[in-house]
Motif scaffolding. Structure first.
Motif, short mmCIF file in Angstrom:
data_model
loop_
_atom_site.label_atom_id
_atom_site.label_comp_id
_atom_site.label_asym_id
_atom_site.label_seq_id
_atom_site.Cartn_x
_atom_site.Cartn_y
_atom_site.Cartn_z
N ILE A 103 15.21 44.98 10.67
CA ILE A 103 15.82 43.52 10.91
C ILE A 103 15.13 42.95 12.32
CG2 ILE A 103 18.06 42.47 11.97
CD1 ILE A 103 18.44 43.83 8.99
N SER A 104 14.84 43.78 13.27
CA SER A 104 14.16 43.15 14.47
C SER A 104 12.75 43.33 14.57
CB SER A 104 14.86 43.72 15.67
OG SER A 104 14.68 44.89 15.68
N GLY A 105 12.25 44.24 13.52
CA GLY A 105 11.07 44.78 13.37
C GLY A 105 10.36 45.50 14.91
N HIS A 120 23.02 52.36 5.76
CA HIS A 120 21.70 51.69 6.17
C HIS A 120 21.50 51.88 7.76
CE1 HIS A 120 22.82 49.22 2.39
NE2 HIS A 120 21.61 49.48 2.31
N VAL A 121 20.08 51.95 8.09
CA VAL A 121 19.86 52.47 9.38
C VAL A 121 19.01 50.96 9.79
CG1 VAL A 121 18.32 53.89 10.81
CG2 VAL A 121 19.65 54.89 8.76
N ILE A 122 19.55 50.75 11.17
CA ILE A 122 18.68 49.72 12.02
C ILE A 122 18.77 49.97 13.37
CG2 ILE A 122 19.61 47.78 10.45
CD1 ILE A 122 21.54 47.13 12.26
N SER A 123 18.03 49.48 14.15
CA SER A 123 18.05 49.71 15.59
C SER A 123 19.37 49.55 16.17
CB SER A 123 16.85 49.05 16.29
OG SER A 123 17.13 47.59 16.40
N ARG A 124 19.51 50.14 17.31
CA ARG A 124 21.00 49.89 18.14
C ARG A 124 20.97 48.52 18.78
NH1 ARG A 124 24.79 52.66 19.83
NH2 ARG A 124 24.17 54.77 19.38
N SER A 125 19.77 47.90 19.26
CA SER A 125 19.76 46.68 19.88
C SER A 125 20.06 45.59 18.72
CB SER A 125 18.48 46.49 20.56
OG SER A 125 17.41 46.39 19.53
N ALA A 126 19.43 45.99 17.52
CA ALA A 126 19.80 44.87 16.43
C ALA A 126 21.23 44.90 16.13
CB ALA A 126 19.09 45.21 15.21
#
Length: 160
Positions: A103-105, A120-126
């Motif tokens: 999402i955020s790169g 789905h896996v994304i960063s905690r900050s996103a």
């Protein structure tokens, strides 16, 4: 042979070549050549020839044996096994983990990946930013990949 060779007749030189190379085209020989090629390529590229998952299973089994036993013993000692101190691995079995948030790169060692309830896996900050963006309206946000919804309580840390 085939219809063409039956219709045209047999060429002795061609038959000899086919017989000479038949052994090289056998399935077991091709599998052996493939293994040799992959092993040699891995050595040239300075990577282990064994897949990481196979290495993990092999090393894990070795550690389990070092810690005292077979599957039956380990099953009964499961709680003890959770307190096993870290095992030092040889340099060729240590891998650098890399996570890039889709999402955020964001990327790097400080990026904490989290699994959403949908998987789905994304960063905690996103995830935090997505939840903050909808905080005035709702306590859940939509997964950016699929139609599932998630809340802060549903985020699970992913550890490599």
């Amino acid at each position: 042979m085939g219809l063409v060779s039956d219709a045209l007749g047999s060429d002795p030189a061609e038959d000899e070549a086919v017989q000479r190379y038949t052994a090289y085209l056998a399935a077991d020989t091709l599998a052996s050549v493939r293994e040799q090629f992959l092993t040699a390529a891995a050595v040239v590229c300075n990577i282990p020839p064994e897949p990481p998952l196979a290495q993990a299973a092999r090393v894990g089994a070795g550690v389990a044996r070092m810690q005292g036993g077979d599957a039956a013993v380990l099953g009964s000692r499961r709680a003890e096994m959770l307190d096993v101190p870290p095992v030092s691995l040889p340099e060729n079995l240590v891998y650098h983990t890399a996570f890039v948030c889709p999402i955020s790169g964001e990327h790097g060692p400080d990026v904490a990946p989290v699994a959403l309830p949908c998987g789905h896996v994304i960063s905690r900050s996103a995830a935090t930013n997505m939840l903050a963006a909808v905080a005035s309206r709702a306590s859940t946000a939509k997964c950016p990949v699929c139609p599932a919804w998630f809340s802060a309580a549903g985020l699970q840390p992913v550890v490599f």
